[in-house]
Design an enzyme around this catalytic site. Structure first.
Site, PDB file in Angstrom:
ATOM      1  N   VAL A 131       8.867  -2.497  -3.485  1.00 31.25           N
ATOM      2  CA  VAL A 131      10.143  -2.932  -2.906  1.00 31.25           C
ATOM      3  C   VAL A 131      10.969  -3.614  -3.984  1.00 31.25           C
ATOM      4  O   VAL A 131      10.473  -4.480  -4.709  1.00 31.25           O
ATOM      5  CB  VAL A 131       9.926  -3.897  -1.725  1.00 31.25           C
ATOM      6  CG1 VAL A 131      11.262  -4.287  -1.105  1.00 31.25           C
ATOM      7  CG2 VAL A 131       9.029  -3.259  -0.676  1.00 31.25           C
ATOM      8  N   ASP A 190       1.994  -1.712  11.506  1.00 34.40           N
ATOM      9  CA  ASP A 190       1.498  -2.585  10.432  1.00 34.40           C
ATOM     10  C   ASP A 190       2.167  -3.956  10.501  1.00 34.40           C
ATOM     11  O   ASP A 190       2.645  -4.480   9.500  1.00 34.40           O
ATOM     12  CB  ASP A 190       1.746  -1.936   9.069  1.00 34.40           C
ATOM     13  CG  ASP A 190       0.945  -2.615   7.949  1.00 34.40           C
ATOM     14  OD1 ASP A 190      -0.061  -3.297   8.262  1.00 34.40           O
ATOM     15  OD2 ASP A 190       1.316  -2.455   6.771  1.00 34.40           O
ATOM     16  N   GLY A 195       0.791  -1.216   0.000  1.00 30.89           N
ATOM     17  CA  GLY A 195       0.000   0.000   0.000  1.00 30.89           C
ATOM     18  C   GLY A 195       0.824   1.266   0.000  1.00 30.89           C
ATOM     19  O   GLY A 195       0.348   2.320  -0.449  1.00 30.89           O
TER      20      GLY A 195
END
Length: 456
Positions: free
Chosen positions: A24, A131, A20
Site C-alpha cells: 500500500v 479479512d 499478504g
C-alpha cells in the site's frame, strides 16, 4: 519503489504498509488529491483466475456506501500490475493504538458501532470483507474506518471455487467456517467483528495467540475468553462469536442492538459515531496549555471525586427533592467491576409528576465508571434507562423528555474510584395518584423494591 514512480494515472509518494496481498502506498491522483493505492502481488496478478475475479470484486467494492469505510475509488491494471485505489484515511490503525492501551468507554462503544456500521454498508452492497482485523481498521479524527474490503469475494456466489480467497484471513479473527475452508458469508464478518471488539476492549483476541494451527483449533473448538470486556457490549459480542453462523446477529442487528433502537440507517449510525468519537493519542504529546476555565473545572471535578464528595445537579425549573439523610431504601451490589452502595434518597410526587433522587457510592476498590451505563443507547450519557414500576401499571415509567432532552441527570465524564459518590435524579410523568410504593429499576445498579412515594 522510488518516490514519484507512477501506477496508472497515480503518482506514488511513499510506502504505507505491506500485507499478504500486496503493498500500500500513499499516492496522488491527477487532481492532486491524496489516495491510498494498493498494488497486488505480481504472482497473483499473473493468474488468470485472479485477474478475472479482481475485476468483478473491485466493481462490487465500488458499490459500498461511504459509511465508516474508506471507499474504493478506482481499480485497474498497469503493465501487468493490478492496483486498487481507496480514499486515504489519516490516522493510526487499531492495533497501533491498542498496543499502548485498550479502548474504553465511549471510544470502545463508538468503535463497535462504527465497525458494525461499515459491515452493514459492505454487506448491503453484496460484498463480504473476509479479512476484518485490527490492521484493517483505521482510527480517523472522525471515527473508525474499515479498509481493505476490495479483495472480498462476492456474497452472492455460494459454492464458488476461490482457492486464493479461501485462505485469506487472519487466524485470530477469522470465523470457524473460514478456518475450515468453507464458504464465507456475511456471518463470518460478524464473527470477526466480535473478535476485533474483544481485542479492542481487552488488548487480546478471544482465542489467544500462537501458531496458526493452534489458533485455528481454538477458533473452531474453544469458547472465547472475554474476561475484562465491557459488560455493556459483551452480550452482543458473545452472540457474534457463536460457532453456528445461523445464530449470529446480522451487522444491521449489531448496529441496532448497540444504539438501542431498530432499523438505524447506516448514515445515522455514522453520524452518531462521529459525534461521540475522541481520537486516541498513539504517542505521548507535548503538554498543551488548557484554557483556565477548563483547568479549574477539571481540578474541581478531580478533587470532588477524590474526596468522595456527592455531585448534585438540578436543572433550571426543577425543584430538588427532600435532602438525603434518611434513605427510603438501600442495597449493596457487585456491579461495573466494583462494589457499589445504592440508596434511594427520595421519591417525591406532585400530582402525576414524581422526582426520584438516589445516591451511588463506590465502596469497593476498583474504578466503576457510570457514564454511558445508565442511558437507553450506547451514546446516551444520561440516566434515561432508569425506570419506576407502580403497582397495577403494565409498562414501566421512564424519565420524561422535554424539547428532546431527558429531564434527568447527566453523568459526569469522570472516573468513579473507590470512595467516590454521586447523587442522581430523574423526573417521571404519569404516576398514578393511588401509587404509594413503586419498584425502582436502576439498570446495571439493580432493582430496589417497594420504595415509598411521599408528597411534596
Amino acid at each position: 519503489m522510488n518516490v514519484q514512480q507512477r501506477v496508472g494515472p497515480y503518482t506514488l509518494l511513499r510506502k504505507l504498509g505491506e500485507g499478504g496481498m500486496g503493498v500500500v502506498h500513499l499516492a496522488q491522483d491527477p487532481s492532486g488529491r491524496r489516495v491510498a493505492l494498493k498494488t497486488m502481488r505480481p504472482d497473483l496478478a499473473g493468474r488468470e483466475e485472479f485477474r478475472r475475479r479482481f475485476g468483478k470484486e473491485s466493481e462490487a467494492a465500488r458499490r459500498v456506501a461511504r459509511f465508516c469505510t474508506a471507499p474504493v475509488l478506482d481499480a485497474g491494471f498497469d503493465n501487468g500490475t493490478a492496483y486498487l485505489v481507496t480514499e486515504f484515511v489519516e490516522g493510526p490503525d487499531l492495533s497501533s493504538v491498542v498496543a499502548q492501551a485498550p479502548l474504553t468507554g465511549s471510544n470502545l462503544e463508538a468503535l463497535a458501532v462504527g465497525v458494525a456500521t461499515a459491515l452493514a454498508a459492505i454487506h448491503q452492497a453484496g460484498v463480504v470483507h473476509r479479512d476484518l482485523k485490527p490492521s484493517n481498521v483505521l482510527l480517523s479524527p472522525v471515527g473508525p474506518r474499515v479498509i481493505d474490503f476490495g479483495v472480498a469475494q462476492l456474497a452472492d456466489t455460494p459454492g464458488a471455487v476461490a482457492t486464493i480467497a479461501t485462505m485469506m484471513g487472519t487466524p485470530a479473527y477469522m470465523s470457524p467456517e473460514q478456518a475450515r475452508g468453507e464458504h464465507v458469508t456475511p456471518a463470518g464478518d460478524v464473527f470477526s467483528w466480535g473478535a476485533l471488539v474483544t481485542y479492542a476492549g481487552t488488548g487480546r483476541p478471544p482465542f489467544g495467540l500462537g501458531g496458526v494451527a493452534e489458533v485455528v483449533y481454538r477458533v473452531i473448538n474453544h469458547a472465547p475468553k472475554l474476561d475484562g470486556l465491557d459488560e455493556r457490549i459483551r452480550p452482543l459480542v458473545e452472540r457474534a462469536l457463536d460457532k453456528d453462523p445461523a445464530r449470529r446477529p446480522t451487522a444491521q442487528q449489531l448496529v441496532d442492538g448497540l444504539l438501542g433502537r431498530t432499523g438505524v440507517p447506516v448514515s445515522a449510525a455514522t453520524e452518531a459515531v462521529s459525534e461521540s468519537w475522541r481520537p486516541p493519542v498513539v504517542r505521548p504529546s507535548a503538554p498543551r496549555r488548557a484554557f483556565p476555565w477548563l483547568a479549574i473545572v477539571g481540578a474541581v471535578v478531580a478533587a470532588a471525586v477524590g474526596a468522595g464528595v456527592t455531585f448534585a445537579l438540578v436543572r433550571p425549573g426543577e425543584r430538588p427533592g427532600v435532602q438525603p439523610g434518611t434513605p427510603a431504601a438501600a442495597a449493596t451490589i457487585d456491579a461495573l467491576g466494583s462494589r457499589l452502595e445504592v440508596r434511594v434518597d427520595s421519591l417525591v410526587r406532585e400530582g402525576a409528576r414524581a422526582r426520584l433522587q438516589w445516591t451511588v457510592k463506590n465502596v469497593g476498590t476498583e474504578n466503576a465508571p457510570l457514564v454511558g451505563k445508565l442511558g437507553s443507547g450506547v451514546f446516551d450519557e444520561t440516566v434515561s434507562r432508569v425506570s419506576i414500576v407502580p403497582p397495577g401499571v403494565g409498562n414501566p415509567l421512564y424519565p420524561a423528555f422535554k424539547d428532546g432532552a431527558c429531564q434527568c441527570f447527566t453523568v459526569p465524564k469522570a472516573s468513579f474510584p473507590g470512595g467516590a459518590q454521586l447523587q442522581l435524579w430523574a423526573v417521571f410523568e404519569g404516576l398514578p395518584e393511588t401509587a404509594e410504593r413503586v419498584d425502582v429499576n436502576l439498570g446495571p445498579l439493580g432493582s430496589i423494591k417497594n420504595v415509598a412515594v411521599t408528597g411534596a
